[in-house]
Design a protein around this motif. Structure first.
Motif, PDB file in Angstrom:
ATOM      1  N   HIS A 110      -1.014  17.881  -3.582  1.00 44.19           N
ATOM      2  CA  HIS A 110      -2.443  17.814  -3.910  1.00 44.19           C
ATOM      3  C   HIS A 110      -2.871  16.352  -3.888  1.00 44.19           C
ATOM      4  N   GLY A 111      -4.084  16.114  -3.398  1.00 41.15           N
ATOM      5  CA  GLY A 111      -4.632  14.757  -3.460  1.00 41.15           C
ATOM      6  C   GLY A 111      -4.121  13.874  -2.347  1.00 41.15           C
ATOM      7  N   PRO A 112      -4.514  12.608  -2.392  1.00 46.08           N
ATOM      8  CA  PRO A 112      -4.257  11.735  -1.243  1.00 46.08           C
ATOM      9  C   PRO A 112      -2.801  11.349  -1.065  1.00 46.08           C
ATOM     10  N   ILE A 113      -2.516  10.898   0.139  1.00 38.37           N
ATOM     11  CA  ILE A 113      -1.186  10.397   0.523  1.00 38.37           C
ATOM     12  C   ILE A 113      -1.128   8.917   0.153  1.00 38.37           C
ATOM     13  N   TRP A 114       0.013   8.516  -0.385  1.00 40.26           N
ATOM     14  CA  TRP A 114       0.171   7.132  -0.854  1.00 40.26           C
ATOM     15  C   TRP A 114       1.046   6.359   0.128  1.00 40.26           C
ATOM     16  N   ARG A 115       0.470   5.311   0.749  1.00 44.12           N
ATOM     17  CA  ARG A 115       1.259   4.500   1.684  1.00 44.12           C
ATOM     18  C   ARG A 115       1.163   3.006   1.341  1.00 44.12           C
ATOM     19  N   LYS A 116       0.313   2.638   0.364  1.00 42.07           N
ATOM     20  CA  LYS A 116       0.202   1.246  -0.098  1.00 42.07           C
ATOM     21  C   LYS A 116       0.253   1.233  -1.627  1.00 42.07           C
ATOM     22  N   ASN A 117       0.680   0.106  -2.179  1.00 39.44           N
ATOM     23  CA  ASN A 117       0.713  -0.062  -3.644  1.00 39.44           C
ATOM     24  C   ASN A 117       1.319   1.139  -4.370  1.00 39.44           C
ATOM     25  N   LEU A 118       2.411   1.635  -3.850  1.00 42.59           N
ATOM     26  CA  LEU A 118       3.044   2.806  -4.484  1.00 42.59           C
ATOM     27  C   LEU A 118       3.455   2.505  -5.917  1.00 42.59           C
ATOM     28  N   LYS A 119       3.811   1.222  -6.139  1.00 39.55           N
ATOM     29  CA  LYS A 119       4.370   0.866  -7.452  1.00 39.55           C
ATOM     30  C   LYS A 119       3.411   1.177  -8.590  1.00 39.55           C
ATOM     31  N   ASP A 120       2.124   0.937  -8.362  1.00 33.00           N
ATOM     32  CA  ASP A 120       1.150   1.144  -9.426  1.00 33.00           C
ATOM     33  C   ASP A 120       1.106   2.612  -9.841  1.00 33.00           C
ATOM     34  N   PHE A 121       1.056   3.500  -8.858  1.00 32.53           N
ATOM     35  CA  PHE A 121       0.969   4.931  -9.180  1.00 32.53           C
ATOM     36  C   PHE A 121       2.288   5.428  -9.784  1.00 32.53           C
ATOM     37  N   ILE A 122       3.391   4.925  -9.241  1.00 33.36           N
ATOM     38  CA  ILE A 122       4.704   5.315  -9.791  1.00 33.36           C
ATOM     39  C   ILE A 122       4.811   4.849 -11.242  1.00 33.36           C
ATOM     40  N   HIS A 123       4.284   3.649 -11.513  1.00 35.39           N
ATOM     41  CA  HIS A 123       4.306   3.133 -12.887  1.00 35.39           C
ATOM     42  C   HIS A 123       3.525   4.057 -13.830  1.00 35.39           C
ATOM     43  N   ARG A 124       2.364   4.523 -13.373  1.00 37.77           N
ATOM     44  CA  ARG A 124       1.596   5.447 -14.219  1.00 37.77           C
ATOM     45  C   ARG A 124       2.379   6.742 -14.460  1.00 37.77           C
ATOM     46  N   TYR A 125       2.995   7.265 -13.409  1.00 38.20           N
ATOM     47  CA  TYR A 125       3.797   8.479 -13.565  1.00 38.20           C
ATOM     48  C   TYR A 125       4.946   8.263 -14.546  1.00 38.20           C
ATOM     49  N   ASP A 126       5.504   7.066 -14.479  1.00 42.17           N
ATOM     50  CA  ASP A 126       6.605   6.745 -15.392  1.00 42.17           C
ATOM     51  C   ASP A 126       6.105   6.767 -16.845  1.00 42.17           C
ATOM     52  N   LEU A 127       4.960   6.136 -17.091  1.00 38.33           N
ATOM     53  CA  LEU A 127       4.400   6.135 -18.451  1.00 38.33           C
ATOM     54  C   LEU A 127       4.071   7.553 -18.911  1.00 38.33           C
ATOM     55  N   TRP A 128       3.366   8.282 -18.060  1.00 33.52           N
ATOM     56  CA  TRP A 128       2.944   9.641 -18.449  1.00 33.52           C
ATOM     57  C   TRP A 128       4.163  10.501 -18.767  1.00 33.52           C
ATOM     58  N   SER A 129       5.198  10.403 -17.932  1.00 31.53           N
ATOM     59  CA  SER A 129       6.347  11.300 -18.130  1.00 31.53           C
ATOM     60  C   SER A 129       7.237  10.842 -19.279  1.00 31.53           C
ATOM     61  N   ARG A 130       7.057   9.604 -19.734  1.00 31.86           N
ATOM     62  CA  ARG A 130       7.752   9.178 -20.958  1.00 31.86           C
ATOM     63  C   ARG A 130       6.850   9.349 -22.176  1.00 31.86           C
ATOM     64  N   TYR A 131       5.680   9.897 -21.996  1.00 28.93           N
ATOM     65  CA  TYR A 131       4.710  10.122 -23.078  1.00 28.93           C
ATOM     66  C   TYR A 131       4.336   8.806 -23.755  1.00 28.93           C
ATOM     67  N   GLU A 132       4.273   7.752 -22.939  1.00 28.32           N
ATOM     68  CA  GLU A 132       3.863   6.451 -23.465  1.00 28.32           C
ATOM     69  C   GLU A 132       2.394   6.219 -23.136  1.00 28.32           C
ATOM     70  N   ALA A 133       1.656   5.634 -24.078  1.00 26.10           N
ATOM     71  CA  ALA A 133       0.238   5.384 -23.857  1.00 26.10           C
ATOM     72  C   ALA A 133       0.036   4.296 -22.795  1.00 26.10           C
ATOM     73  N   GLU A 134      -1.102   4.394 -22.089  1.00 29.05           N
ATOM     74  CA  GLU A 134      -1.430   3.355 -21.108  1.00 29.05           C
ATOM     75  C   GLU A 134      -2.140   2.182 -21.763  1.00 29.05           C
ATOM     76  N   ASP A 135      -2.828   2.435 -22.866  1.00 29.34           N
ATOM     77  CA  ASP A 135      -3.507   1.325 -23.540  1.00 29.34           C
ATOM     78  C   ASP A 135      -3.677   1.621 -25.029  1.00 29.34           C
ATOM     79  N   GLN A 136      -4.220   0.647 -25.739  1.00 24.29           N
ATOM     80  CA  GLN A 136      -4.351   0.749 -27.196  1.00 24.29           C
ATOM     81  C   GLN A 136      -5.738   1.236 -27.617  1.00 24.29           C
TER      82      GLN A 136
END
Ligand code: FEO
Length: 398
Positions: free
Chosen positions: A228-254
């Motif tokens: 679902h949604g767009p294909i990622w071919r640039k700046n993969l790290k940013d989206f992977i980082h968000r997935y990492d936070l979400w799947s560790r149940y860590e907040a993105e901000d305060q």
């Protein structure tokens, strides 16, 4: 006449979007639609990765026909069997009788629950790290159980370093010509919808997502093709980082969010005062959400995003205000963890809801109830304001 977009070399996008569907899974509002992605590799052997939902079946077959350009279809890889991706498998077999359907053991067994007859078509069962040779492209398979369903696997194209990631890295929102993430505005609205997709669809399965992130780290990934949604071919790290936070149940901000239920505005006015007190103390980006008006899926996404949450609600029939109860049940079901929560309850008689909400929150993992519960008896009094000042002081310094 039909055209399809080339993704890279001999890889084509053959999925389609549904702009008419109101509720994904008949649950989640999707005002911007949803895409059902499917991919086709044209090599010595031709190969389709996943099909689509029935709703866009016609477009899928036109796209496939265009991509094949007269070639026969050799393989159909089934990464995920949920019907939004598997609805067209039987029709593919009817239209392309020479096709071999690639399952893993779990998906092969599970597929038999979708049909009322023995499997008679050609199948190829793969396991972890098996290789499917299409000629130039060598595909391998990584099992990803519970990255939504137990049978899920992802496919890695070793030749072009592309990860076909099933539901992982998916987002809500239709694709409108721009099939690549770097072709769309990756603003807060985009990520809010990406987060809402992740948290509500896959959010319960954080450890499974962590497992596939680790497997993906072991290979070089230059492009991610989700279902679902767009294909990622640039700046993969940013989206992977968000997935990492979400799947560790860590907040993105305060940030601080205040989610309230209010029958006659009394509880709302308390929350409004708290927001003013917070703003006076320099807190920015405060958000108030009416639990009765905002769909739970948006609230869940916001709860995943932030560290600090205020829940305010009236008592109702000697219990928790129903809409707030629904939210708490969903938080529990989706394994919400690692939050600071403050409680404000209101009632004219038999204040019990605060205690029940506290019990529910403490049944979740690593939820800290901060500050003593603020108890309002119908309307905010001077003593309540003093409590709110104390709560605002505390929240402003977290
Ligand atoms: Fe998009 Fe789990 O299906």
């Amino acid at each position: 006449m039909k055209i399809v977009r080339k993704i890279k070399n001999d890889l084509y996008y053959i999925g389609a979007s549904d702009m008419r569907l109101h509720l994904f899974e008949n649950l989640f509002p999707i005002n911007e639609g949803v895409s059902y992605n499917s991919y086709c590799i044209i090599d010595s052997k031709t190969c389709v990765l996943d099909t689509v939902d029935h709703a866009v079946e016609e477009s899928f077959f036109s796209n496939l026909n265009c991509a094949l350009n007269g070639r026969k279809l050799d393989y159909l890889i089934v990464n995920h069997l949920e019907p939004d991706h598997s609805s067209c498998i039987q029709e593919v077999i009817l239209r392309y009788p020479d096709v071999t359907v690639v399952f893993n053991e779990k998906s092969y067994a599970m597929f038999q629950k979708f049909i009322d007859q023995p499997i008679t078509f050609a199948t190829h069962i793969v396991k972890e790290n098996d290789i499917l040779d299409l000629g130039h492209h060598k595909l391998t398979f990584l099992m990803a159980p519970m990255v939504h369903w137990p049978e899920v696997m992802v496919t890695y194209d070793m030749t072009d370093k592309i990860l076909f990631s099933a539901d992982a890295f998916g987002t809500f929102g239709a694709l409108q010509g721009n099939i690549f993430a770097d072709e769309v505005n990756l603003n807060d609205t985009f990520y809010a919808e990406a987060r809402r997709y992740y948290t509500n669809i896959v959010g319960k399965f954080g450890p499974a997502v962590q497992a596939i992130l680790k497997k993906a780290q072991a290979v070089e990934v230059e492009m991610i093709c989700p279902l679902h949604g767009p294909i990622w071919r640039k700046n993969l790290k940013d989206f992977i980082h968000r997935y990492d936070l979400w799947s560790r149940y860590e907040a993105e901000d305060q940030d601080i969010i205040i989610i309230y239920g209010s029958m006659y505005n009394n509880t709302y006015h308390v929350c409004e005062d708290l927001a003013l007190l917070l703003a006076d103390r320099g807190v920015k980006n405060i958000k108030l959400y009416d639990v009765s008006k905002v769909d739970i899926s948006y609230l869940i996404a916001e709860i995943f995003r932030v560290k600090n949450i205020v829940l305010a609600f009236p008592n109702y029939n000697g219990g928790i205000y129903p809409k707030m109860h629904d939210l708490l049940n969903d938080m529990q079901a989706l394994n919400v963890s690692n939050k600071n929560v403050a409680i404000i309850e209101n009632g004219t008689w038999a204040l019990i809801a605060g205690k029940k909400v506290r019990e529910l929150l403490l049944s979740m993992k690593n939820i800290e109830i901060i500050f003593e519960p603020v108890r309002i008896e119908t309307t905010e009094k001077k003593a309540n304001l003093e409590q709110l000042i104390g709560l605002a002081d505390l929240l402003a310094h977290l």
